[in-house]
Write an enzyme that holds these catalytic residues in place. Structure first.
Site, PDB file in Angstrom:
ATOM      1  N   GLU A 194      -4.449  16.868 -12.192  1.00  0.00           N
ATOM      2  CA  GLU A 194      -4.876  17.247 -13.542  1.00  0.00           C
ATOM      3  C   GLU A 194      -6.377  17.539 -13.648  1.00  0.00           C
ATOM      4  OE1 GLU A 194      -2.490  15.366 -16.608  1.00  0.00           O
ATOM      5  OE2 GLU A 194      -4.183  15.479 -17.952  1.00  0.00           O
TER       6      GLU A 194
ATOM      7  N   LYS B  35       3.310  11.266 -11.670  1.00  0.00           N
ATOM      8  CA  LYS B  35       2.500  10.379 -12.522  1.00  0.00           C
ATOM      9  C   LYS B  35       3.264   9.078 -12.680  1.00  0.00           C
ATOM     10  CE  LYS B  35      -0.359  13.313 -15.475  1.00  0.00           C
ATOM     11  NZ  LYS B  35      -0.605  13.791 -16.857  1.00  0.00           N
TER      12      LYS B  35
ATOM     13  N   ASN C 169       0.173  18.729 -21.824  1.00  0.00           N
ATOM     14  CA  ASN C 169      -0.149  17.813 -22.918  1.00  0.00           C
ATOM     15  C   ASN C 169      -0.083  18.466 -24.293  1.00  0.00           C
ATOM     16  OD1 ASN C 169      -1.626  14.910 -22.944  1.00  0.00           O
ATOM     17  ND2 ASN C 169      -1.365  15.731 -20.878  1.00  0.00           N
TER      18      ASN C 169
ATOM     19  N   HIS D 236       8.609   9.050 -28.190  1.00  0.00           N
ATOM     20  CA  HIS D 236       7.566   9.920 -27.635  1.00  0.00           C
ATOM     21  C   HIS D 236       7.830  11.398 -27.987  1.00  0.00           C
ATOM     22  CE1 HIS D 236       4.616  11.379 -24.740  1.00  0.00           C
ATOM     23  NE2 HIS D 236       5.546  12.126 -24.189  1.00  0.00           N
TER      24      HIS D 236
ATOM     25  N   ARG E 173       0.812  -1.232   0.000  1.00  0.00           N
ATOM     26  CA  ARG E 173       0.000   0.000   0.000  1.00  0.00           C
ATOM     27  C   ARG E 173       0.841   1.275   0.000  1.00  0.00           C
ATOM     28  NH1 ARG E 173      -3.032  -3.132   3.738  1.00  0.00           N
ATOM     29  NH2 ARG E 173      -4.783  -4.121   2.657  1.00  0.00           N
TER      30      ARG E 173
ATOM     31  N   LYS F  58       7.280  22.988 -14.203  1.00  0.00           N
ATOM     32  CA  LYS F  58       6.481  21.788 -13.906  1.00  0.00           C
ATOM     33  C   LYS F  58       6.071  21.780 -12.435  1.00  0.00           C
ATOM     34  CE  LYS F  58       5.381  17.163 -14.661  1.00  0.00           C
ATOM     35  NZ  LYS F  58       5.569  15.928 -15.363  1.00  0.00           N
TER      36      LYS F  58
ATOM     37  N   ARG G 277      -2.864  21.353 -15.265  1.00  0.00           N
ATOM     38  CA  ARG G 277      -1.817  20.374 -15.593  1.00  0.00           C
ATOM     39  C   ARG G 277      -1.986  19.818 -17.003  1.00  0.00           C
ATOM     40  NH1 ARG G 277       0.924  15.750 -11.677  1.00  0.00           N
ATOM     41  NH2 ARG G 277       2.334  14.946 -13.285  1.00  0.00           N
TER      42      ARG G 277
ATOM     43  N   GLU H   8      10.078  18.128 -25.167  1.00  0.00           N
ATOM     44  CA  GLU H   8       9.365  18.506 -23.930  1.00  0.00           C
ATOM     45  C   GLU H   8       9.877  19.857 -23.419  1.00  0.00           C
ATOM     46  OE1 GLU H   8       6.779  16.818 -23.013  1.00  0.00           O
ATOM     47  OE2 GLU H   8       7.065  14.734 -23.618  1.00  0.00           O
TER      48      GLU H   8
ATOM     49  N   HIS I 113       0.586  16.433 -27.405  1.00  0.00           N
ATOM     50  CA  HIS I 113       0.494  15.016 -27.041  1.00  0.00           C
ATOM     51  C   HIS I 113      -0.727  14.317 -27.641  1.00  0.00           C
ATOM     52  CE1 HIS I 113       3.662  16.201 -24.334  1.00  0.00           C
ATOM     53  NE2 HIS I 113       3.743  15.013 -23.764  1.00  0.00           N
TER      54      HIS I 113
ATOM     55  N   HIS J 205       0.415  11.177 -29.344  1.00  0.00           N
ATOM     56  CA  HIS J 205       0.073   9.813 -28.908  1.00  0.00           C
ATOM     57  C   HIS J 205      -0.513   9.015 -30.066  1.00  0.00           C
ATOM     58  CE1 HIS J 205      -0.178  11.136 -24.420  1.00  0.00           C
ATOM     59  NE2 HIS J 205       1.010  10.667 -24.712  1.00  0.00           N
TER      60      HIS J 205
HETATM   61  P1  NAD Z   1      13.378   5.503 -21.787  1.00  0.00           P
HETATM   62  O1  NAD Z   1      13.207   5.374 -20.347  1.00  0.00           O
HETATM   63  O2  NAD Z   1      12.955   4.366 -22.649  1.00  0.00           O
HETATM   64  O3  NAD Z   1      14.895   5.858 -22.114  1.00  0.00           O
HETATM   65  C1  NAD Z   1      15.285   6.036 -23.455  1.00  0.00           C
HETATM   66  C2  NAD Z   1      16.509   5.181 -23.810  1.00  0.00           C
HETATM   67  O4  NAD Z   1      17.676   5.780 -23.265  1.00  0.00           O
HETATM   68  C3  NAD Z   1      16.464   3.773 -23.264  1.00  0.00           C
HETATM   69  O5  NAD Z   1      17.038   2.899 -24.201  1.00  0.00           O
HETATM   70  C4  NAD Z   1      17.338   3.867 -22.025  1.00  0.00           C
HETATM   71  O6  NAD Z   1      17.886   2.635 -21.643  1.00  0.00           O
HETATM   72  C5  NAD Z   1      18.388   4.810 -22.488  1.00  0.00           C
HETATM   73  N1  NAD Z   1      19.068   5.580 -21.448  1.00  0.00           N
HETATM   74  C6  NAD Z   1      18.518   6.180 -20.388  1.00  0.00           C
HETATM   75  N2  NAD Z   1      19.418   6.937 -19.751  1.00  0.00           N
HETATM   76  C7  NAD Z   1      20.576   6.790 -20.403  1.00  0.00           C
HETATM   77  C8  NAD Z   1      21.866   7.323 -20.232  1.00  0.00           C
HETATM   78  N3  NAD Z   1      22.129   8.235 -19.295  1.00  0.00           N
HETATM   79  N4  NAD Z   1      22.834   6.935 -21.087  1.00  0.00           N
HETATM   80  C9  NAD Z   1      22.551   6.047 -22.090  1.00  0.00           C
HETATM   81  N5  NAD Z   1      21.359   5.545 -22.325  1.00  0.00           N
HETATM   82  C10 NAD Z   1      20.365   5.905 -21.480  1.00  0.00           C
HETATM   83  O7  NAD Z   1      12.597   6.779 -22.373  1.00  0.00           O
HETATM   84  P2  NAD Z   1      12.304   8.248 -21.809  1.00  0.00           P
HETATM   85  O8  NAD Z   1      12.205   9.093 -23.005  1.00  0.00           O
HETATM   86  O9  NAD Z   1      13.221   8.619 -20.714  1.00  0.00           O
HETATM   87  O10 NAD Z   1      10.864   8.074 -21.157  1.00  0.00           O
HETATM   88  C11 NAD Z   1       9.749   7.677 -21.917  1.00  0.00           C
HETATM   89  C12 NAD Z   1       8.720   7.144 -20.976  1.00  0.00           C
HETATM   90  O11 NAD Z   1       8.361   8.155 -20.057  1.00  0.00           O
HETATM   91  C13 NAD Z   1       7.440   6.679 -21.649  1.00  0.00           C
HETATM   92  O12 NAD Z   1       7.047   5.469 -21.082  1.00  0.00           O
HETATM   93  C14 NAD Z   1       6.447   7.784 -21.308  1.00  0.00           C
HETATM   94  O13 NAD Z   1       5.136   7.293 -21.231  1.00  0.00           O
HETATM   95  C15 NAD Z   1       6.944   8.217 -19.957  1.00  0.00           C
HETATM   96  N6  NAD Z   1       6.583   9.580 -19.590  1.00  0.00           N
HETATM   97  C16 NAD Z   1       6.059   9.774 -18.351  1.00  0.00           C
HETATM   98  C17 NAD Z   1       5.737  11.046 -17.925  1.00  0.00           C
HETATM   99  C18 NAD Z   1       5.239  11.259 -16.543  1.00  0.00           C
HETATM  100  O14 NAD Z   1       4.818  12.369 -16.215  1.00  0.00           O
HETATM  101  N7  NAD Z   1       5.301  10.252 -15.676  1.00  0.00           N
HETATM  102  C19 NAD Z   1       5.964  12.152 -18.764  1.00  0.00           C
HETATM  103  C20 NAD Z   1       6.504  11.929 -20.035  1.00  0.00           C
HETATM  104  C21 NAD Z   1       6.811  10.630 -20.436  1.00  0.00           C
HETATM  105  N1  GLY Z   2       3.900  14.757 -18.481  1.00  0.00           N
HETATM  106  C1  GLY Z   2       2.658  15.338 -18.212  1.00  0.00           C
HETATM  107  C2  GLY Z   2       2.359  15.481 -16.768  1.00  0.00           C
HETATM  108  O1  GLY Z   2       3.168  15.172 -15.926  1.00  0.00           O
HETATM  109  O2  GLY Z   2       1.283  15.891 -16.437  1.00  0.00           O
END
Ligand code: NAD
Ligand code: GLY
Length: 356
Positions: free
Chosen positions: A234, A140, A242, A262, A118, A224, A238, A182, A245, A249
């Site tokens: 949101e 998130k 997007n 992305h 939990r 942010k 917030r 972003e 997006h 998406h």
């Molecule tokens: P990711 O986590 O897949 O990383 C991208 C690539 O870079 C991967 O291959 C990873 O292994 C590699 N990598 C990471 N750090 C590295 C480093 N320092 N050196 C070498 N390689 C490295 O992708 P991302 O773009 O970081 O994140 C995308 C994800 O985030 C998606 O799942 C998306 O839905 C999510 N997201 C979440 C939010 C949120 O608010 N929670 C916001 C935007 C995106």
């Molecule tokens: N990445 C969008 C949010 O955090 O709301």
């Protein structure tokens, strides 16, 4: 080391930004407290950074769990595998999960932390530009479902975020560019000064100039943090995060996740949003051109995939989480540096936009 706070009353937390954030062992320990640290990372990041983190926490009896690299592992299956690992090692509520990686590791780890017994504390150590300016901040957390991305999740805030700008030196250029989408987004929704700074510092940012990077990451986190403090779950404001997006998406889903990153899809989506704003009289042609120029100068796509039809866009956008009573809602610029959530875009306007 720069520092700022996400203000959420008793759930407030700091964000540390610097080129040695990973060496801030003392601060990291403060946030771990009496808990046992369990580091979750992936098999690309582990050989680069895991040993250092494990060694620096050695006396706290840390454990690590390494997932395969890829968006497809942000799944219920890997949620279950991590949970089983925690149970097998008798981890109780005095466990602190540490997400060491990009948004995939951060979102998955955060969701496990939200649910395990939990809720246990967790710390974000984001290693991609996208995760440093966006996903590690704001709580998130989610996993994907075969029927939709990020469809199962929770709002669950970390204890702290440690942003080590040095980790960007091992990040592939394409991933850095995806994170820049972003960053540009923050300029468009909130801060024309940031937008101008990005125009004036292209070479410095691309060459990872430390001061420039820290300035930009700090400002993005600051924006942010302000938005999250005002609207954590949101209800309204917030949703501005997007921008691009809704279209983005749709591109990711249609092209197959991972084929378009992305950030790349968001970049092309922001261009569509800007063009739509122009047809509504909210942005001038020269302002749209300024946006297109900046996005392309950071090596991001400004055109949608040529094979993608307006009907395909609409099919995906009808599943968007922002929709209300079947109406697709878009974040659109209302003027340069300001955006709003709008509900009056017709399917025909979308078709005209895609066809142009
Ligand atoms: P990711 O986590 O897949 O990383 C991208 C690539 O870079 C991967 O291959 C990873 O292994 C590699 N990598 C990471 N750090 C590295 C480093 N320092 N050196 C070498 N390689 C490295 O992708 P991302 O773009 O970081 O994140 C995308 C994800 O985030 C998606 O799942 C998306 O839905 C999510 N997201 C979440 C939010 C949120 O608010 N929670 C916001 C935007 C995106
Ligand atoms: N990445 C969008 C949010 O955090 O709301």
């Amino acid at each position: 080391m720069l520092e700022l706070t996400v203000n959420l009353d008793e759930r407030s937390y700091p964000i540390y930004i610097g080129q040695s954030a990973l060496q801030q062992t003392g601060r990291l320990r403060e946030h771990i407290g009496d808990c046992r640290p369990i580091i979750i990372t992936n098999d690309t990041i582990a050989p680069l950074y895991l040993d250092d983190v494990m060694t620096s926490l050695a006396d706290l009896n840390p454990l690590s769990f390494v997932i395969p690299d890829g968006e497809q592992f942000k799944s219920l299956d890997w949620f279950e595998k991590i949970s089983a690992f925690l149970l097998e090692h008798n981890c109780g509520r005095d466990t602190c999960l540490i997400a060491l990686g990009g948004g995939v590791v951060g979102d998955l780890t955060g969701f496990v932390a939200a649910c395990y017994q939990r809720g246990v504390p967790f710390i974000q150590i984001p290693t991609t530009l996208l995760s440093q300016v966006d996903s590690s901040v704001g709580g998130k957390t989610a996993v994907n479902h075969p029927l939709g991305k990020n469809m199962i999740g929770a709002f669950y805030q970390p204890q702290a975020v440690f942003i080590d700008t040095k980790s960007l030196h091992t990040l592939p250029e394409r991933e850095f560019a995806a994170g820049m989408a972003e960053v540009i987004k923050y300029g468009l929704i909130y801060d024309t000064e940031l937008f101008a700074y990005l125009e004036q510092n292209i070479a410095k940012l691309k060459s990872l100039d430390e001061q420039t990077l820290q300035h930009v990451i700090y400002r993005c986190c600051e924006i942010k943090a302000l938005i999250v403090a005002e609207d954590e779950k949101e209800a309204g404001l917030r949703a501005l995060l997007n921008l691009g997006h809704t279209f983005g998406h749709a591109i990711e889903a249609q092209m197959g996740y991972g084929n378009w990153l992305h950030g790349e899809a968001v970049a092309a989506g922001m261009v569509l949003a800007a063009r739509l704003a122009h047809t509504r009289g909210d942005l001038s042609a020269s302002e749209v051109e300024r946006i297109v120029q900046l996005i392309s100068q950071y090596d991001l796509p400004v055109d949608i995939p040529s094979e993608m039809t307006s009907e395909q866009f609409l099919i995906h956008m009808r599943k968007d989480k922002k929709n209300k009573k079947g109406t697709i809602r878009f974040i659109l610029p209302t003027q340069f540096g300001q955006c709003a959530l709008v509900s009056d875009v017709t399917d025909q306007q979308v078709c005209d936009l895609i066809a142009r």
